[in-house]
Design an enzyme around this catalytic site. Structure first.
Site, mmCIF file in Angstrom:
data_model
loop_
_atom_site.group_PDB
_atom_site.id
_atom_site.type_symbol
_atom_site.label_atom_id
_atom_site.label_comp_id
_atom_site.label_asym_id
_atom_site.label_seq_id
_atom_site.Cartn_x
_atom_site.Cartn_y
_atom_site.Cartn_z
ATOM 1 N N GLU A 262 24.031 57.713 74.016
ATOM 2 C CA GLU A 262 23.257 58.873 74.475
ATOM 3 C C GLU A 262 22.718 58.676 75.886
ATOM 4 O O GLU A 262 21.840 59.411 76.338
ATOM 5 C CB GLU A 262 22.118 59.182 73.501
ATOM 6 C CG GLU A 262 22.638 59.584 72.126
ATOM 7 C CD GLU A 262 21.547 60.082 71.189
ATOM 8 O OE1 GLU A 262 20.388 60.209 71.620
ATOM 9 O OE2 GLU A 262 21.872 60.357 70.025
ATOM 10 N N GLU B 290 10.544 58.475 63.878
ATOM 11 C CA GLU B 290 11.570 59.269 63.191
ATOM 12 C C GLU B 290 12.320 58.381 62.195
ATOM 13 O O GLU B 290 12.638 57.230 62.509
ATOM 14 C CB GLU B 290 12.538 59.852 64.229
ATOM 15 C CG GLU B 290 13.690 60.656 63.619
ATOM 16 C CD GLU B 290 14.574 61.275 64.707
ATOM 17 O OE1 GLU B 290 14.079 61.523 65.833
ATOM 18 O OE2 GLU B 290 15.770 61.484 64.448
ATOM 19 N N ASP C 148 14.695 63.103 59.756
ATOM 20 C CA ASP C 148 16.040 63.498 60.224
ATOM 21 C C ASP C 148 17.003 63.366 59.035
ATOM 22 O O ASP C 148 17.235 64.347 58.325
ATOM 23 C CB ASP C 148 16.441 62.605 61.407
ATOM 24 C CG ASP C 148 17.872 62.832 61.874
ATOM 25 O OD1 ASP C 148 18.519 63.785 61.418
ATOM 26 O OD2 ASP C 148 18.376 62.040 62.708
ATOM 27 N N LYS D 168 14.875 67.221 71.756
ATOM 28 C CA LYS D 168 15.391 65.848 71.870
ATOM 29 C C LYS D 168 16.892 65.905 72.136
ATOM 30 O O LYS D 168 17.635 66.492 71.357
ATOM 31 C CB LYS D 168 15.103 65.123 70.548
ATOM 32 C CG LYS D 168 15.730 63.755 70.415
ATOM 33 C CD LYS D 168 15.560 63.214 68.991
ATOM 34 C CE LYS D 168 16.381 61.961 68.815
ATOM 35 N NZ LYS D 168 16.447 61.493 67.426
ATOM 36 N N LYS E 102 18.944 69.921 63.561
ATOM 37 C CA LYS E 102 20.261 69.700 64.157
ATOM 38 C C LYS E 102 21.216 70.716 63.546
ATOM 39 O O LYS E 102 21.533 70.627 62.351
ATOM 40 C CB LYS E 102 20.754 68.292 63.822
ATOM 41 C CG LYS E 102 19.996 67.145 64.487
ATOM 42 C CD LYS E 102 20.440 65.827 63.848
ATOM 43 C CE LYS E 102 20.084 64.622 64.710
ATOM 44 N NZ LYS E 102 20.389 63.352 63.982
ATOM 45 N N ARG F 8 23.092 65.722 69.023
ATOM 46 C CA ARG F 8 23.694 64.608 68.293
ATOM 47 C C ARG F 8 24.128 63.552 69.297
ATOM 48 O O ARG F 8 24.167 63.800 70.498
ATOM 49 C CB ARG F 8 24.927 65.067 67.492
ATOM 50 C CG ARG F 8 24.703 66.165 66.479
ATOM 51 C CD ARG F 8 23.628 65.890 65.462
ATOM 52 N NE ARG F 8 23.726 64.655 64.705
ATOM 53 C CZ ARG F 8 23.910 64.566 63.387
ATOM 54 N NH1 ARG F 8 24.070 65.664 62.686
ATOM 55 N NH2 ARG F 8 23.911 63.399 62.763
ATOM 56 N N SER F 9 24.515 62.394 68.783
ATOM 57 C CA SER F 9 24.978 61.346 69.702
ATOM 58 C C SER F 9 26.328 61.704 70.324
ATOM 59 O O SER F 9 26.640 61.282 71.425
ATOM 60 C CB SER F 9 25.035 60.004 68.990
ATOM 61 O OG SER F 9 25.735 60.105 67.763
ATOM 62 N N ASP G 151 13.114 56.406 67.119
ATOM 63 C CA ASP G 151 13.920 56.815 65.967
ATOM 64 C C ASP G 151 14.436 55.524 65.355
ATOM 65 O O ASP G 151 15.322 54.874 65.918
ATOM 66 C CB ASP G 151 15.079 57.728 66.392
ATOM 67 C CG ASP G 151 15.904 58.206 65.195
ATOM 68 O OD1 ASP G 151 15.562 57.826 64.058
ATOM 69 O OD2 ASP G 151 16.882 58.950 65.405
ATOM 70 N N GLN H 86 17.232 52.575 66.611
ATOM 71 C CA GLN H 86 18.308 53.363 67.228
ATOM 72 C C GLN H 86 17.926 54.008 68.562
ATOM 73 O O GLN H 86 18.750 54.086 69.481
ATOM 74 C CB GLN H 86 18.766 54.447 66.256
ATOM 75 C CG GLN H 86 19.852 55.347 66.808
ATOM 76 C CD GLN H 86 20.254 56.411 65.810
ATOM 77 O OE1 GLN H 86 20.947 56.128 64.848
ATOM 78 N NE2 GLN H 86 19.804 57.630 66.024
#
Ligand code: PGA
Ligand code: ZN
Length: 437
Positions: free
Chosen positions: A207, A287, A314, A390, A339, A368-369, A244, A165
């Site tokens: 992102e 991740e 995560d 991040k 998050k 977040r995305s 990730d 990802q």
């Protein structure tokens, strides 16, 4: 308690996020006139154990409407917070948790709750006339986090073009946050040039990282390694790769479906593949390398590389203190991703970080995305002293706004600022740190 810090108004409205989807914005006003605002972010590769993001469903906006969540801010939440003291933010968050009354914020919605929780914190900071990071740190802020910055997007953020990802860089050799950004800017630029030269530059993913027009996961890792070297940095020592895998997206029950290669592998083979990547490429952080339900796989991987590699949970940990303690006891991960909307209140996410610190785990505050211009998380990272940050890639203003906010905070802290640097990566991954042992 000063009377003027009492909450007199809570207002919710619908605004739009970086994917063009509706999201919840909240404003909290105090008797003093101070006001704070917060906007809920949204994930695409969400973990099964995250607090629930309340969406309207139905045909409009693909089901992503937030009318109910906004109504909850204006009705139930405005009701329960009226008269609460914003200068006791945990008490405000406890009122949200009690009013919701569910395990996963499914009544009020974690999106409604987190927008209000952030807005109330900003209102308290405005009332005190200080930046939010200073309020959160009780005036003791000093840690400037090491940034983890995406170069290629993938997985659920790029139509599953590749399985991985996020292909990111970290700069353990940089002397400051500003230098880490400058190095990353060069690598991002070079990566774009490399893609263009191959005729493979096809815009960016959710992102802001380059769209992953690769034939294999390995080609993506290879290209990023090359971009680091071509930009003139020594791999591992100055700049390293952080990935990730977001393995919950393509793995379950100990099986992993690699879409690009059209094959299924089991947990042992997945760990073997990750170990081969660690050997071949300058990787320092993994991740969600295994799926959220694969504790056995996480334990296996940690046993093989947990002392020299950052292993981040995560979907595995979903910013939850109890899950952090459990994972530490079972040796599943050495770093927690934080998050805010995974839990729905700032208090609960801070408690997950406190749990991580108590057992010697590292931490990363993460966006977040789906994001907005809201920069609260930059203040959380500095205010809570979390050593990594991040936010996504190095393009698109919902990302850049957060990098830029840390630059401003570092400048404001002046000589008090202490860049977490490469040591941040070793906090969770090294065997010589303090903590639980
Ligand atoms: P998400 O992705 O916001 O879509 O969950 C970010 C991440 O997995 O870290
Ligand atoms: Zn993730």
């Amino acid at each position: 308690m000063s009377k003027s810090s009492l909450i007199t108004g809570v207002y919710g409205r619908q605004v739009w996020d970086s994917r063009g989807r509706p999201t919840v914005e909240a404003e909290v006003t105090l008797a003093s006139g101070a006001m704070g605002r917060g906007v809920a972010p949204a994930g695409a590769s969400t973990g099964r154990h995250e607090a629930l993001e309340l969406r309207d469903g139905g045909a409009a906006f693909g089901g992503f409407g937030v009318n109910q969540a906004v109504a909850n801010v204006n009705d139930a939440i405005a009701d329960v917070l009226a008269g609460a003291d914003a200068l006791t933010p945990d008490a405000v968050d406890r009122l949200l948790i009690e009013r919701d009354g569910t395990e996963n914020k499914s009544r009020l919605g974690a999106n409604a709750c987190i927008a209000v929780s952030m807005a109330a914190a900003h209102a308290a900071a405005a009332h005190e006339g200080v930046p939010l990071y200073a309020l959160l740190a009780g005036g003791d802020a000093s840690v400037i986090p090491l940034p983890e910055i995406q170069i290629f997007g993938g997985g659920a953020h790029a139509g599953r073009r590749i399985d991985i990802q996020d292909l990111m860089v970290v700069c353990p050799g940089a002397a400051s946050f500003a230098e880490a950004l400058a190095w990353t800017a060069e690598i991002y630029r070079v990566a774009g040039t490399v893609m263009a030269a191959r005729g493979a530059r096809a815009g960016v993913a959710d992102e802001g990282g380059f769209w992953p027009a690769f034939a294999s996961n390995e080609e993506a890792l290879e290209t990023l390694s090359q971009a680091i070297e071509t930009a003139g940095y020594r791999p591992l020592e100055q700049v390293a790769i952080a990935v990730d895998i977001a393995a919950s997206e393509f793995g379950a029950d100990g099986r992993y479906a690699l879409a690009l290669e059209g094959r299924q592998i089991d947990r042992d083979e997945m760990v073997g593949l990750l170990m081969a990547w660690i050997d071949r490429y300058p990787i320092l952080s993994l991740e969600d390398p295994l799926a959220e339900d694969d504790a056995e796989g996480f334990a296996l991987l940690m046993a093989r590389c947990g002392t020299r590699m950052q292993v981040v949970g995560d979907d595995l940990l979903v910013s939850d203190g109890a899950r952090v303690r459990d994972a530490a006891a079972r040796g599943l991960a050495n770093t927690v991703l934080l998050k805010p909307n995974q839990r729905g209140t700032l208090m609960e996410v801070r408690q997950a970080w406190e749990a991580a610190q108590a057992v010697g785990m590292g931490g990363i505050v993460s966006a977040r995305s789906g994001e907005t211009e809201d920069v609260t998380i930059a203040h959380l990272a500095v205010g809570w002293g979390v050593p990594q940050f991040k936010v996504g890639s190095f393009s698109r203003s919902e990302r850049m706004a957060k990098w830029n906010e840390v630059l401003r905070i570092a400048e404001a802290l002046g000589p008090k600022a202490r860049f977490a640097g490469g040591a941040a990566l070793r906090q969770g991954g090294s065997s010589d740190q303090g903590g639980a042992s």
